[in-house]
Write a protein that holds these residues in place. Structure first.
Motif, mmCIF file in Angstrom:
data_model
loop_
_atom_site.group_PDB
_atom_site.id
_atom_site.type_symbol
_atom_site.label_atom_id
_atom_site.label_comp_id
_atom_site.label_asym_id
_atom_site.label_seq_id
_atom_site.Cartn_x
_atom_site.Cartn_y
_atom_site.Cartn_z
ATOM 1 N N ARG A 174 -6.607 5.436 -4.119
ATOM 2 C CA ARG A 174 -7.229 3.348 -4.083
ATOM 3 C C ARG A 174 -5.712 2.723 -3.756
ATOM 4 O O ARG A 174 -6.447 1.539 -2.947
ATOM 5 N N VAL A 175 -5.688 2.691 -4.747
ATOM 6 C CA VAL A 175 -4.040 1.235 -5.170
ATOM 7 C C VAL A 175 -3.310 1.884 -3.628
ATOM 8 O O VAL A 175 -3.297 0.454 -2.640
ATOM 9 N N LEU A 176 -3.250 2.045 -2.677
ATOM 10 C CA LEU A 176 -2.541 3.099 -1.824
ATOM 11 C C LEU A 176 -3.246 2.505 -0.082
ATOM 12 O O LEU A 176 -2.816 1.458 0.452
ATOM 13 N N GLU A 177 -4.761 2.999 -0.432
ATOM 14 C CA GLU A 177 -5.748 2.219 0.887
ATOM 15 C C GLU A 177 -5.682 0.943 0.708
ATOM 16 O O GLU A 177 -6.059 0.121 1.667
ATOM 17 N N LEU A 178 -6.000 -0.156 -0.723
ATOM 18 C CA LEU A 178 -6.465 -1.603 -0.845
ATOM 19 C C LEU A 178 -4.444 -2.136 -0.151
ATOM 20 O O LEU A 178 -4.411 -3.442 0.527
ATOM 21 N N GLY A 179 -3.505 -1.343 -0.558
ATOM 22 C CA GLY A 179 -2.996 -2.328 -0.356
ATOM 23 C C GLY A 179 -2.489 -1.763 1.277
ATOM 24 O O GLY A 179 -1.889 -2.885 2.337
ATOM 25 N N ARG A 180 -2.755 -0.688 2.347
ATOM 26 C CA ARG A 180 -2.459 -1.036 3.088
ATOM 27 C C ARG A 180 -3.625 -2.044 3.745
ATOM 28 O O ARG A 180 -2.966 -2.596 5.224
ATOM 29 N N SER A 181 -5.157 -2.377 3.337
ATOM 30 C CA SER A 181 -5.694 -2.840 3.998
ATOM 31 C C SER A 181 -5.483 -4.124 4.310
ATOM 32 O O SER A 181 -6.588 -4.780 4.930
ATOM 33 N N HIS A 182 -4.935 -4.487 2.706
ATOM 34 C CA HIS A 182 -4.624 -6.009 3.189
ATOM 35 C C HIS A 182 -3.410 -6.807 3.102
ATOM 36 O O HIS A 182 -2.835 -7.938 3.533
ATOM 37 N N GLY A 183 -2.648 -5.807 4.012
ATOM 38 C CA GLY A 183 -1.098 -6.024 4.575
ATOM 39 C C GLY A 183 -0.462 -6.505 3.536
ATOM 40 O O GLY A 183 0.791 -6.739 3.736
ATOM 41 N N ASN A 184 -0.423 -5.378 2.683
ATOM 42 C CA ASN A 184 0.512 -4.937 1.656
ATOM 43 C C ASN A 184 1.999 -4.940 2.909
ATOM 44 O O ASN A 184 2.514 -4.456 3.711
ATOM 45 N N GLU A 185 3.226 -5.795 1.552
ATOM 46 C CA GLU A 185 4.621 -5.862 2.352
ATOM 47 C C GLU A 185 5.315 -4.947 2.131
ATOM 48 O O GLU A 185 6.716 -4.368 2.572
ATOM 49 N N SER A 186 4.767 -4.245 0.643
ATOM 50 C CA SER A 186 6.039 -3.302 -0.015
ATOM 51 C C SER A 186 5.143 -2.412 -1.170
ATOM 52 O O SER A 186 3.923 -3.259 -1.984
ATOM 53 N N PHE A 187 5.822 -0.888 -1.179
ATOM 54 C CA PHE A 187 4.745 -0.564 -2.424
ATOM 55 C C PHE A 187 6.089 0.429 -3.074
ATOM 56 O O PHE A 187 6.641 1.619 -2.926
ATOM 57 N N VAL A 188 6.199 0.290 -4.834
ATOM 58 C CA VAL A 188 6.943 0.942 -4.946
ATOM 59 C C VAL A 188 5.925 1.501 -6.228
ATOM 60 O O VAL A 188 5.139 1.721 -6.625
ATOM 61 N N TRP A 189 6.049 3.345 -6.215
ATOM 62 C CA TRP A 189 5.116 3.844 -6.990
ATOM 63 C C TRP A 189 6.644 4.949 -7.378
ATOM 64 O O TRP A 189 7.343 5.482 -7.109
ATOM 65 N N ALA A 190 5.221 4.991 -8.931
ATOM 66 C CA ALA A 190 6.753 5.581 -10.313
ATOM 67 C C ALA A 190 5.908 6.357 -10.727
ATOM 68 O O ALA A 190 4.891 5.802 -10.879
ATOM 69 N N SER A 191 6.523 8.013 -10.982
ATOM 70 C CA SER A 191 5.046 8.566 -11.437
ATOM 71 C C SER A 191 6.388 9.067 -12.766
ATOM 72 O O SER A 191 7.855 9.634 -12.708
#
Length: 191
Positions: A174-191
Motif C-alpha cells: 500500500r505504501v509503495l503504491e501510494l508513493g508511486r501514485s503521488h509522485g514519491n521521489e525516494s523510498f527507503v525501506w528497512a526490515s
C-alpha cells in the motif's frame, strides 16, 4: 479549532473508515502511558488525517518525509534525525501491542518535547487503511518515505501468519503504491 474542543480531545479521533477487506478499526485517541489524553502540544500533532496539513514547511533545503512505524525504537530515532536536520516529518504508527505501547508513546512524546509540533505530525493509523493513507498522501504530499512499519518476530509469525501478511506485505505494498501514485521521489525501506 477552538480551545474548548482542543481540551476535550473531541478532534483527536482518527477516521473510522477502513477498506472493505479490513473489518477492525485500529484507531484510538492519542493518549500517554497512563491512558489520559496527551497535553496540548502533543495532541495538536495527533490530529486525524482529513484535517489538512498543520506542518510548517521544512527549513530551506529540507524535505517532507513520511516515516511509517515512526513511534518504534528505530523509527523514532530516524524521525529525530530528520527533524534535527530540518525536515518536516509525518509519523504514522498504529501503536500495536507487539511491545509495550507506553514505550512508543514515550518515543513520540520525546520527539514532541525536543522538536515541537510545527514540523512534526503524528498520525495513529494502520498503514493498510486505504482511506486514511490516501488522505494522508493527499493532505501532506510527502515526497520522501522511510518505511519502518512492520510486524517483527519470527516465532509470533508462525503462530499468527495473517497478522504479518497484513502489516508486512499488504502494508508495504500500500505504501509503495501510494508513493508511486503521488509522485514519491525516494523510498527507503528497512526490515
Amino acid at each position: 479549532m477552538d480551545d474548548q474542543s482542543r481540551a476535550s480531545g473531541s478532534d483527536l479521533t482518527p477516521p473510522t473508515t477502513t477498506d472493505e477487506s479490513d473489518e477492525e478499526d485500529n484507531s484510538s485517541l492519542a493518549t500517554d502511558e497512563t491512558g489520559e489524553n496527551m497535553h496540548h502540544q502533543q495532541a495538536d500533532a495527533f490530529l486525524s488525517v482529513g484535517q489538512g496539513s498543520l506542518l510548517s514547511p521544512p527549513v530551506e533545503g529540507g524535505k517532507k518525509v513520511l516515516v511509517t512505524g515512526g513511534a518504534g525504537f528505530v523509527g523514532s530515532h530516524v524521525a529525530d534525525h530528520l527533524l534535527t536536520r530540518g525536515d518536516a516529518v509525518i509519523v504514522v504508527d498504529e501503536f500495536n501491542d507487539y511491545y509495550d505501547t507506553s514505550l512508543k508513546r514515550s518515543n513520540v512524546a520525546h520527539l514532541l518535547a525536543k522538536h515541537g509540533s510545527s514540523r512534526l505530525r503524528v498520525v495513529e493509523a494502520d498503514i493498510c487503511d486505504a482511506h486514511a493513507m490516501e488522505q494522508l498522501f493527499i493532505t501532506e504530499s510527502p515526497k520522501h518515505v522511510v518505511h519502518m512499519a512492520a510486524r517483527a518476530g519470527v516465532r509470533p509469525s508462525i503462530d499468527d501468519p495473517f497478522v504479518y501478511i497484513h502489516s508486512n506485505m499488504r502494508g508495504t505494498t500500500r505504501v509503495l503504491e501510494l508513493g508511486r501514485s503521488h509522485g514519491n521521489e525516494s523510498f527507503v525501506w528497512a526490515s
